[in-house]
Design a protein around this motif. Structure first.
Motif, PDB file in Angstrom:
ATOM      1  N   LEU A 177      34.325  55.374  33.166  1.00  0.00           N
ATOM      2  CA  LEU A 177      34.220  55.635  34.561  1.00  0.00           C
ATOM      3  C   LEU A 177      35.392  54.742  35.245  1.00  0.00           C
ATOM      4  O   LEU A 177      35.992  54.915  36.833  1.00  0.00           O
ATOM      5  CB  LEU A 177      33.256  54.072  34.725  1.00  0.00           C
ATOM      6  CG  LEU A 177      32.493  53.997  34.828  1.00  0.00           C
ATOM      7  CD1 LEU A 177      30.945  52.797  34.291  1.00  0.00           C
ATOM      8  CD2 LEU A 177      30.645  55.639  35.255  1.00  0.00           C
ATOM      9  N   GLU A 178      36.831  55.196  34.642  1.00  0.00           N
ATOM     10  CA  GLU A 178      38.138  54.358  34.887  1.00  0.00           C
ATOM     11  C   GLU A 178      38.515  56.203  35.537  1.00  0.00           C
ATOM     12  O   GLU A 178      38.850  55.670  36.747  1.00  0.00           O
ATOM     13  CB  GLU A 178      39.149  54.945  34.162  1.00  0.00           C
ATOM     14  CG  GLU A 178      39.055  53.316  33.773  1.00  0.00           C
ATOM     15  CD  GLU A 178      39.744  52.403  32.582  1.00  0.00           C
ATOM     16  OE1 GLU A 178      40.670  53.378  32.671  1.00  0.00           O
ATOM     17  OE2 GLU A 178      38.894  51.665  31.741  1.00  0.00           O
ATOM     18  N   ASN A 179      38.023  57.234  35.140  1.00  0.00           N
ATOM     19  CA  ASN A 179      38.343  58.565  35.499  1.00  0.00           C
ATOM     20  C   ASN A 179      36.785  59.390  36.291  1.00  0.00           C
ATOM     21  O   ASN A 179      37.593  60.024  36.288  1.00  0.00           O
ATOM     22  CB  ASN A 179      39.212  59.464  34.675  1.00  0.00           C
ATOM     23  CG  ASN A 179      40.350  58.880  34.286  1.00  0.00           C
ATOM     24  OD1 ASN A 179      41.114  58.447  34.671  1.00  0.00           O
ATOM     25  ND2 ASN A 179      40.486  58.635  33.029  1.00  0.00           N
ATOM     26  N   ASP A 180      36.235  58.696  36.125  1.00  0.00           N
ATOM     27  CA  ASP A 180      34.959  59.389  36.481  1.00  0.00           C
ATOM     28  C   ASP A 180      34.374  60.447  36.046  1.00  0.00           C
ATOM     29  O   ASP A 180      33.770  61.727  36.589  1.00  0.00           O
ATOM     30  CB  ASP A 180      35.096  59.745  37.724  1.00  0.00           C
ATOM     31  CG  ASP A 180      33.965  59.213  38.830  1.00  0.00           C
ATOM     32  OD1 ASP A 180      32.680  59.581  38.205  1.00  0.00           O
ATOM     33  OD2 ASP A 180      33.557  60.613  40.523  1.00  0.00           O
ATOM     34  N   THR A 181      34.183  60.458  34.438  1.00  0.00           N
ATOM     35  CA  THR A 181      34.400  61.999  34.164  1.00  0.00           C
ATOM     36  C   THR A 181      32.863  61.746  33.034  1.00  0.00           C
ATOM     37  O   THR A 181      32.632  60.121  32.511  1.00  0.00           O
ATOM     38  CB  THR A 181      35.141  62.329  32.906  1.00  0.00           C
ATOM     39  OG1 THR A 181      35.661  61.415  31.943  1.00  0.00           O
ATOM     40  CG2 THR A 181      35.830  62.198  34.439  1.00  0.00           C
ATOM     41  N   LEU A 182      31.934  62.244  32.130  1.00  0.00           N
ATOM     42  CA  LEU A 182      31.177  62.385  31.637  1.00  0.00           C
ATOM     43  C   LEU A 182      31.040  63.477  30.318  1.00  0.00           C
ATOM     44  O   LEU A 182      30.953  64.629  31.046  1.00  0.00           O
ATOM     45  CB  LEU A 182      29.868  61.822  31.849  1.00  0.00           C
ATOM     46  CG  LEU A 182      28.500  61.919  31.284  1.00  0.00           C
ATOM     47  CD1 LEU A 182      28.870  60.658  30.846  1.00  0.00           C
ATOM     48  CD2 LEU A 182      26.899  61.958  32.503  1.00  0.00           C
ATOM     49  N   THR A 183      31.295  63.288  29.194  1.00  0.00           N
ATOM     50  CA  THR A 183      30.551  64.076  28.380  1.00  0.00           C
ATOM     51  C   THR A 183      30.056  63.278  26.582  1.00  0.00           C
ATOM     52  O   THR A 183      29.909  62.649  27.118  1.00  0.00           O
ATOM     53  CB  THR A 183      32.262  64.051  26.999  1.00  0.00           C
ATOM     54  OG1 THR A 183      33.591  64.076  28.278  1.00  0.00           O
ATOM     55  CG2 THR A 183      32.399  64.889  26.396  1.00  0.00           C
ATOM     56  N   PHE A 184      29.015  65.073  27.322  1.00  0.00           N
ATOM     57  CA  PHE A 184      28.090  64.579  25.965  1.00  0.00           C
ATOM     58  C   PHE A 184      29.032  65.549  24.282  1.00  0.00           C
ATOM     59  O   PHE A 184      30.038  66.830  24.215  1.00  0.00           O
ATOM     60  CB  PHE A 184      26.969  65.462  25.266  1.00  0.00           C
ATOM     61  CG  PHE A 184      26.392  65.084  27.211  1.00  0.00           C
ATOM     62  CD1 PHE A 184      25.576  63.963  26.726  1.00  0.00           C
ATOM     63  CD2 PHE A 184      26.598  65.344  28.695  1.00  0.00           C
ATOM     64  CE1 PHE A 184      24.724  63.426  28.033  1.00  0.00           C
ATOM     65  CE2 PHE A 184      26.001  64.604  29.382  1.00  0.00           C
ATOM     66  CZ  PHE A 184      25.111  63.529  29.031  1.00  0.00           C
ATOM     67  N   TYR A 185      28.288  64.977  23.385  1.00  0.00           N
ATOM     68  CA  TYR A 185      28.867  65.169  21.982  1.00  0.00           C
ATOM     69  C   TYR A 185      27.397  65.855  20.517  1.00  0.00           C
ATOM     70  O   TYR A 185      26.553  64.840  21.272  1.00  0.00           O
ATOM     71  CB  TYR A 185      29.393  64.266  21.057  1.00  0.00           C
ATOM     72  CG  TYR A 185      31.428  64.049  22.186  1.00  0.00           C
ATOM     73  CD1 TYR A 185      32.045  64.407  21.247  1.00  0.00           C
ATOM     74  CD2 TYR A 185      30.808  63.233  22.616  1.00  0.00           C
ATOM     75  CE1 TYR A 185      33.209  63.573  21.580  1.00  0.00           C
ATOM     76  CE2 TYR A 185      31.765  62.816  23.608  1.00  0.00           C
ATOM     77  CZ  TYR A 185      33.327  63.155  23.070  1.00  0.00           C
ATOM     78  OH  TYR A 185      34.624  62.961  23.263  1.00  0.00           O
TER      79      TYR A 185
END
Length: 328
Positions: free
Chosen positions: A130-138
């Motif tokens: 939420l600091e860099n506004d990203t979401l990553t799935f693994y």
């Protein structure tokens, strides 16, 4: 005697203080100390019995960098992120590998071919920044890449999300940090269960997991198509449509697609659109291209909307039939 006891007691306190201070320099990132981040019913293992039903965690986040893991125990998987601000989640779908979310400049359709598909016993990890506004799935510890959808496009506070995308019951087990994670936590991230940036959901805005969400906010055209969206070949086009692109002129065809769940979809297409569909199908059959194909509804079948498309998923197609005709 009392003086000796006092000195001994003071030494014990000093040792305890030093021990706590040193321990605080090495905080764990594999097991969180605060408890009780769960699904809405207070459990970590959740069965969603019916198609299109959803659930979210009981704690949301509005700042920080967080990590959690979800194992698919049975059924078909769909995990992601939800906010009651928009009620439209970002979701990573198991049986197609597609990534769904709010339409934006790079994915105006609200879906794109994202990562590998996943199935029972696979573990999907989520890194929410939420600091860099990203979401990553693994998938099983392997990054599928940064999603094209940003957490901020959902709302201020976001929640871990699960959904049943098919008719069999879907069961998930979450680890928000109460036990050791199966895969390494990305550098700089904390277990979701750790303190900071947390908030409880507002019951007035949290979806009731026992009811189906509004289909317009969670479209899944490959599984449960709305019969009202299937073109009726007997219906005349809107005479007010004069742009020519949607009128049945020239050589055309009815494309009838039978999905593996037994549903039939029919589309009235121009020769150009039909050829594009067949070219996509042949390419995907050879292992190339996107996992889905968008078919334009055109003005004669889009109702009050400015644009409507039906998305056909390749691995859900059982068979298709082409019936050509001419309006000349």
């Amino acid at each position: 005697m009392n003086n000796k006891m006092f000195k001994k007691f003071g030494s014990i306190l000093l040792a305890l203080f030093i021990g706590v201070s040193v321990f605080s320099l090495f905080p764990t990132v594999t097991k969180a100390e605060i408890a009780n981040v769960t699904w809405s019913d207070g459990s970590l293992t959740k069965t969603i019995p019916q198609w299109n039903q959803t659930d979210i965690a009981n704690v949301g986040k509005n700042s920080g960098k967080w990590y959690w893991e979800i194992k698919l125990e049975s059924g078909f998987g769909e995990v992601g992120l939800f906010s009651p601000d928009t009620k439209q989640p970002i979701r990573y779908e198991g049986y197609s590998g597609s990534n769904y979310g709010p339409p934006n400049s790079s994915t105006n359709a609200g879906v794109y071919d994202y990562g590998d598909d996943y199935k029972v016993n696979d573990v999907i990890s989520i890194a929410l920044d939420l600091e860099n506004d990203t979401l990553t799935f693994y998938k099983n510890g392997i990054s599928q890449g940064v999603s094209k959808y940003t957490p901020s496009s959902l709302g201020k506070t976001v929640y871990p999300y699960i959904r049943n995308p098919q008719t069999p019951p879907a069961t998930y087990t979450a680890n928000f940090g109460a036990s050791e994670f199966k895969y390494p936590v990305p550098e700089g991230f904390l277990p979701y269960q750790a303190t900071g940036g947390s908030t409880k959901p507002d019951p007035s805005t949290t979806p009731d997991p026992s009811t189906k969400p509004d289909p317009s906010t969670t479209p899944d055209p490959s599984t449960k198509p709305d019969p009202s969206t299937t073109p009726d070949p007997s219906t005349k086009p809107d005479p007010s449509d004069t742009d020519g692109s949607s009128q049945p002129t020239g050589d055309r065809a009815i494309l009838a697609v039978t999905m593996d769940n037994g549903f039939d979809k029919e589309f009235d297409l121009s020769k150009k659109e039909l050829n594009a569909f067949i070219a996509w199908y042949d390419a995907k059959d050879a292992g190339r291209g996107a996992s889905f194909f968008a078919i334009d509804k055109h003005n004669n079948n889009k109702g009050p909307y400015s644009n409507r498309k039906d998305y056909v998923i390749f691995n859900k197609i059982l068979t298709f039939e082409v019936s050509e005709y001419s309006t000349k």
